[in-house]
Design a protein around this motif. Structure first.
Motif, mmCIF file in Angstrom:
data_model
loop_
_atom_site.group_PDB
_atom_site.id
_atom_site.type_symbol
_atom_site.label_atom_id
_atom_site.label_comp_id
_atom_site.label_asym_id
_atom_site.label_seq_id
_atom_site.Cartn_x
_atom_site.Cartn_y
_atom_site.Cartn_z
ATOM 1 N N ASN A 9 0.862 -1.163 0.000
ATOM 2 C CA ASN A 9 0.000 0.000 0.000
ATOM 3 C C ASN A 9 0.904 1.218 0.000
ATOM 4 O OD1 ASN A 9 -2.175 1.702 0.308
ATOM 5 N ND2 ASN A 9 -2.091 1.593 2.517
ATOM 6 N N GLU A 70 -7.722 0.047 -1.772
ATOM 7 C CA GLU A 70 -8.170 0.898 -2.872
ATOM 8 C C GLU A 70 -7.790 2.333 -2.543
ATOM 9 O OE1 GLU A 70 -12.358 0.194 -2.995
ATOM 10 O OE2 GLU A 70 -12.142 -1.667 -4.121
ATOM 11 N N GLY A 71 -6.648 2.761 -3.052
ATOM 12 C CA GLY A 71 -6.165 4.103 -2.741
ATOM 13 C C GLY A 71 -5.810 4.211 -1.282
ATOM 14 N N GLN A 72 -6.509 5.076 -0.556
ATOM 15 C CA GLN A 72 -6.279 5.260 0.872
ATOM 16 C C GLN A 72 -7.299 4.508 1.728
ATOM 17 O OE1 GLN A 72 -3.754 7.151 2.366
ATOM 18 N NE2 GLN A 72 -2.858 7.277 0.344
ATOM 19 N N LYS A 112 -12.775 0.948 4.965
ATOM 20 C CA LYS A 112 -14.068 1.147 4.311
ATOM 21 C C LYS A 112 -15.080 0.085 4.737
ATOM 22 C CE LYS A 112 -16.064 1.707 -0.287
ATOM 23 N NZ LYS A 112 -15.766 1.757 -1.722
#
Length: 125
Positions: A9, A70-72, A112
């Motif tokens: 990441n 997914e991204g941050q 998330k």
């Protein structure tokens, strides 16, 4: 990009002089440790119980944990065994909250979703 780099990441800190990378395995280990601290969890489906974590080491904490970045944002899938006598929904909700707060505290990343799969009930010996 090497296979090892694909499994990381990447966090970009605008105020720093570089890039910070956290491997998926590190995030999975953090999640695994947080899950095993929840009362009512017998083990992660990968076979790690609280009693044998110290003997097996931190890499075993990732068993039963799948991390998608997914991204941050982080999505986590966890598979557990719940001890008999505990409310499965309460244990699962506590896992979700514990994982989210632990990841935010330790990495600064928002989780998330935390999907909990109860694969079995531990009736003890």
């Amino acid at each position: 990009m090497s296979e090892k780099e694909k499994d990381t990441n990447i966090l970009i800190d605008e105020e720093s002089a570089g890039v910070i990378k956290i491997a998926d395995d590190v995030i999975a280990s953090i999640v695994g440790l947080a899950v095993t601290e929840v009362d009512g969890v017998s083990k992660l489906t990968g076979g790690v119980s609280r009693d044998i974590i110290a003997k097996l080491g931190k890499n075993s904490l990732a068993n039963g944990v799948r991390v998608l970045i997914e991204g941050q944002l982080i999505k986590v899938d966890i598979s557990i065994v719940v001890k008999f006598g505990y409310n499965i929904l309460e244990v699962s909700r506590e896992i979700q909250e514990k994982v989210k707060s632990t990841l935010l505290t330790m990495t600064g990343l928002e989780c998330k979703s935390v999907n909990v799969r109860v694969s079995n009930v531990d009736f003890g010996e």
